[in-house]
Design an enzyme around this catalytic site. Sequence first.
Site, short mmCIF file in Angstrom:
data_model
loop_
_atom_site.label_atom_id
_atom_site.label_comp_id
_atom_site.label_asym_id
_atom_site.label_seq_id
_atom_site.Cartn_x
_atom_site.Cartn_y
_atom_site.Cartn_z
N ARG A 76 0.84 -1.19 0.00
CA ARG A 76 0.00 0.00 0.00
C ARG A 76 0.87 1.24 0.00
NH1 ARG A 76 -1.73 0.59 4.45
NH2 ARG A 76 -1.17 -1.37 5.42
N TYR A 204 -2.30 -3.34 -6.85
CA TYR A 204 -1.92 -4.19 -5.74
C TYR A 204 -2.85 -4.12 -4.52
CZ TYR A 204 0.61 -6.70 -2.29
OH TYR A 204 0.92 -7.62 -1.35
N HIS A 233 -9.72 -2.51 12.27
CA HIS A 233 -8.65 -3.33 11.67
C HIS A 233 -8.31 -4.46 12.65
CE1 HIS A 233 -4.36 -3.35 9.79
NE2 HIS A 233 -5.16 -4.16 9.14
N ARG A 382 1.99 -12.18 -0.97
CA ARG A 382 0.71 -12.54 -0.33
C ARG A 382 0.07 -13.79 -0.92
NH1 ARG A 382 -1.42 -8.83 3.82
NH2 ARG A 382 0.20 -7.27 3.93
O1 SAT Z 1 -2.56 -4.61 1.11
S1 SAT Z 1 -3.54 -4.74 2.19
O2 SAT Z 1 -3.91 -3.44 2.71
O3 SAT Z 1 -4.74 -5.41 1.71
C1 SAT Z 1 -2.89 -5.68 3.44
C2 SAT Z 1 -2.45 -4.91 4.61
O4 SAT Z 1 -1.58 -4.04 4.49
O5 SAT Z 1 -2.97 -5.17 5.70
MN MN Z 2 -4.63 -5.45 7.44
#
Ligand code: SAT
Ligand code: MN
Length: 602
Positions: A76, A204, A233, A382
Amino acid sequence: MDTDSHALSHHPKLKSWIDECAKLCKPDRIVWIDGSEEEKNRLEAEAVKTGEFVKLDDKKFPGCFYHRSSSNDVARTEHLTFICSRRKEDAGPTNNWMPPEEGYRRAGATLAGSMKGRTMYVIPFSMGVVGSPFSKIGVQLTDSLYVVLNMRIMTRVGKPVLDALGNDGEFTKCLHGKADLDISKRLILHFPDDNAIWSVGSGYGGNALLGKKCLALRIASNLARKEGWLAEHMLILGIEDKTGHTEYITAAFPSACGKTNLAMLVAPEALKAKGYKVWTVGDDIAWLKPGPDGRLWAMNPEFGFFGVAPGTNSRTNPHAMDTVRKNTIFTNTLLGKDGSVWWEDGDGEPPAEGWDWMGRPWTPGQKDAEGKPIVGAHPNSRFTAPASQCPSISSHWQDPQGVPISAVIFGGRRQHLAPLVYQSFDWAHGVFVGASMASERTAAQVGKLGEVRRDPMAMLPFCGYNMADYFGHWLEMGRAVPNPPKIFHVNWFRKDENGKFLWPGYGENLRVLEWILGRCKGQGKAQKTPIGHVPAADALDLTGLKISPKAMEKLLDVRPEDWDQELDGVEGFFRRFDERMPQEMWSQFQNLKSRLKPPVHA
Ligand code: SAT
Ligand code: MN
């Protein structure tokens, strides 16, 4: 272009919004996602044809695919993520803000004509069980097949969602375009006043699967505030005791701090012998609502897991390993020439030859010019896997109203300072504990690894409005719920003076959860410290665990001099919110300060 002939809905607002977006992005065709198996097979075959997917060995990885994202698009990008509320102060000092008009204009310029030669997919999706009054519906438009196939795992999609939406239901408008994946044009924009999300220039994870962080946290936190609930979260897990009774816990940790591992925890032998079983309800997001019984109930709005691969193995998380055996998409791991995937600190030997996460030929033991090992998998690589495949999935994970919560846990990654576990004195103090949380940065977001940053409730990157108001909302929820959960803080990551972890973590964490549930029932021996209640020296069941009393002492130690320094960090953070910060938070701060340094009487 005919936008209508295959439309699966007659919702006038939905259709005119799709028309508008199609006019802007100019796709060659529009395809509605119906959620069928036939569609899944067709899209997978197409993704293999375009090169977006590589099919893995069907014997070893049935139904599994590999995808490599662009090398500047592997986590992210929080600095490119904005809340476009009408007023800047409603986004607050911790969010990037952009005026809505500017957001639409800038992202619109990149989206204009960007789907020429491409297909625009229409993905109707439901966060939560389809048709439940607790669920929220979104419709994502995207030109990425990878996104479509991930959304099909992560959310409930297709025809049943449109049926639930009817001809005039409310939905979040989610527009996603890869454009040319140019990071200089990348923008992840949230328009809370319009119930809309626009994401451009990234393919992504949390940037592009808009049901996840964008809808289920940033937009949902806005809705939750208005409607009197919490979008968090948090993982959700159930702990069943020998009588067959199950208590539920939610826990908030920043990304890549082991939420998935904790959610799928396997009891160590000594606790298994006492009859404990752990059930997984969710691993990343919880929506918490007051129930008719005066308690807080939590549901997992997602349908799958988007978990970090490196470090996942049969010892750290056997249930995750079982979950990803079939029907899973692997992103940015190592790809073996034999059609396998592999990652660092995973199971077994790496394949003899393969391609690393950037697509470069890779062999085990390869080193770079400075002699450092070249990793095969990106640290934030992932797996995307259906939750239903998890061996520990709770029989209640799809209950529309969720499960009743006994304890809320906040946790960070702190080498020093925070003890293994402590309990807040009451709800308001618990909110303060959550609000003053901090953690060392991980690979899940772009930025300097290891740097300590304040991450209240693990929501710093995900709260869609001013966090001062968010703390106020949490305080309000404590008043609105007659029997709220007890609030705790944990730290599995404390290190000794030689930099070694003091606590073994993983399955052994159940020993801490057992103490936490005991405390919720008025049991569990504790000692009072300035920061909260810490387990008494003999309060944790350590049967079968090799850990020295000295290490336990260090794990539970609360050193007022260290906390003194922490107070400065908290104060500096709280000050950023000016007058908007609820007075109660400052009272909690002052109370902690005076507990740490009782006034000296002459
Ligand atoms: O890339 S995601 O936001 O879905 C996973 C995470 O950073 O928790
Ligand atoms: Mn998360």
